[in-house]
Design a protein around this motif. Sequence first.
Motif, PDB file in Angstrom:
ATOM      1  N   GLN A  89      31.840  56.321 -47.002  1.00 10.31           N
ATOM      2  CA  GLN A  89      32.484  57.121 -48.041  1.00 10.31           C
ATOM      3  C   GLN A  89      31.445  57.743 -48.964  1.00 10.31           C
ATOM      4  N   TYR A  90      30.425  56.967 -49.328  1.00  4.26           N
ATOM      5  CA  TYR A  90      29.329  57.535 -50.123  1.00  4.26           C
ATOM      6  C   TYR A  90      28.707  58.725 -49.397  1.00  4.26           C
ATOM      7  N   LEU A  91      28.399  58.540 -48.129  1.00  2.00           N
ATOM      8  CA  LEU A  91      27.710  59.593 -47.390  1.00  2.00           C
ATOM      9  C   LEU A  91      28.584  60.823 -47.182  1.00  2.00           C
ATOM     10  N   SER A  92      29.899  60.648 -47.194  1.00  2.00           N
ATOM     11  CA  SER A  92      30.791  61.804 -47.061  1.00  2.00           C
ATOM     12  C   SER A  92      30.726  62.705 -48.288  1.00  2.00           C
ATOM     13  N   MET A  93      30.166  62.187 -49.381  1.00  2.00           N
ATOM     14  CA  MET A  93      30.103  62.948 -50.632  1.00  2.00           C
ATOM     15  C   MET A  93      28.730  63.562 -50.887  1.00  2.00           C
ATOM     16  N   VAL A  94      27.760  63.309 -50.002  1.00  5.04           N
ATOM     17  CA  VAL A  94      26.392  63.731 -50.308  1.00  5.04           C
ATOM     18  C   VAL A  94      25.812  64.606 -49.202  1.00  5.04           C
ATOM     19  N   ASP A  95      24.664  65.210 -49.531  1.00  8.17           N
ATOM     20  CA  ASP A  95      23.980  66.122 -48.615  1.00  8.17           C
ATOM     21  C   ASP A  95      22.592  65.615 -48.242  1.00  8.17           C
ATOM     22  N   GLY A  96      22.230  64.429 -48.713  1.00  2.65           N
ATOM     23  CA  GLY A  96      20.935  63.851 -48.397  1.00  2.65           C
ATOM     24  C   GLY A  96      20.843  62.437 -48.940  1.00  2.65           C
ATOM     25  N   VAL A  97      19.812  61.718 -48.503  1.00  2.00           N
ATOM     26  CA  VAL A  97      19.571  60.342 -48.926  1.00  2.00           C
ATOM     27  C   VAL A  97      18.120  60.220 -49.380  1.00  2.00           C
ATOM     28  N   TYR A  98      17.934  59.573 -50.525  1.00  2.87           N
ATOM     29  CA  TYR A  98      16.618  59.441 -51.165  1.00  2.87           C
ATOM     30  C   TYR A  98      16.385  57.961 -51.426  1.00  2.87           C
ATOM     31  N   LEU A  99      15.480  57.359 -50.652  1.00  4.90           N
ATOM     32  CA  LEU A  99      15.190  55.936 -50.747  1.00  4.90           C
ATOM     33  C   LEU A  99      13.919  55.749 -51.568  1.00  4.90           C
ATOM     34  N   LEU A 137      21.318  58.802 -40.482  1.00  7.51           N
ATOM     35  CA  LEU A 137      20.721  59.422 -39.295  1.00  7.51           C
ATOM     36  C   LEU A 137      21.806  59.907 -38.344  1.00  7.51           C
ATOM     37  N   LYS A 138      22.827  59.094 -38.166  1.00  5.12           N
ATOM     38  CA  LYS A 138      23.931  59.460 -37.272  1.00  5.12           C
ATOM     39  C   LYS A 138      24.653  60.704 -37.774  1.00  5.12           C
ATOM     40  N   MET A 139      24.764  60.840 -39.103  1.00  5.55           N
ATOM     41  CA  MET A 139      25.469  61.984 -39.687  1.00  5.55           C
ATOM     42  C   MET A 139      24.594  63.219 -39.827  1.00  5.55           C
TER      43      MET A 139
END
Length: 262
Positions: free
Chosen positions: A65-75, A114-116
């Motif tokens: 659900q988090y990833l459905s709302m975003v356009d990137g990931v920053y670790l 990665l999958k998305m």
Amino acid sequence: MLKKNTQHEKVSHRKPVVLMSMGAQERKGHDYQVMTVKYIKPLAEHAGCVPLLAPTCCGSEDIEQYLSMVDGVYLTGAGSNIDPALYGQENLTPDKQQDPNRDNFDIPLIHAALKMGLPIFAICRGMQELNVALGGDLHQKLYAEPNMLDHREDGDESVDEQYADAHQVRLVSNSWLSKLLEAEEIPVNSLHGQSIKTLGAGVQVLAHAEDGAIEAIHLPEVEQFTLGVQWHPEWKAAQNPNSIKIFAAFGDACRLQVQARS
């Protein structure tokens, strides 16, 4: 018709939203979820993105659900180490803080992102998470390895001294990162006691320190932007042209996600 075009323009010019997973911190008997301002500001100022901070203390059930709302990931980096059990080792630094909630959130987060097809930018601990998630492991005490430098900061120095340039990093020749930075070698800061030992599946090196320590990685077999760096480009990013270029490239990759969704 005019109204429809205006609506499309608003959507396509929406700033990218980027997920940042938070970390645990205890203060005076209370548990906190935190994120350092130094990581947030360059994401907004140089990548042109909107940060979405996700607490890691509630488990990993809502990652999709988090990833459905975003356009990137920053670790980002953190003061904690990854649990060595996740890469099949005993803990050689039991005095060092750990954050199992972040481990248990970020590992599945990486796989899902990665999958998305979402862009991923990872710094310090984040780069190590990316490698561990893909089956790699770490030097738990890089400073104790033969012929390796001590890449840790001096706790007695001022913060500015700790984050000052410490050594050179050699970029892989003709790689996209060397082309982006228009350099074969750059100076970087150094504030880490651990480092990548064995590369995970699909992980390739983009840069080495003078002693051979891995300083940057990517995943060339996936279509989206992926970059992990061991140094801290977020520190006073506005004063560092290389940092600005890196954050801008990540922001551009996230903007492509916005366009693809509009």
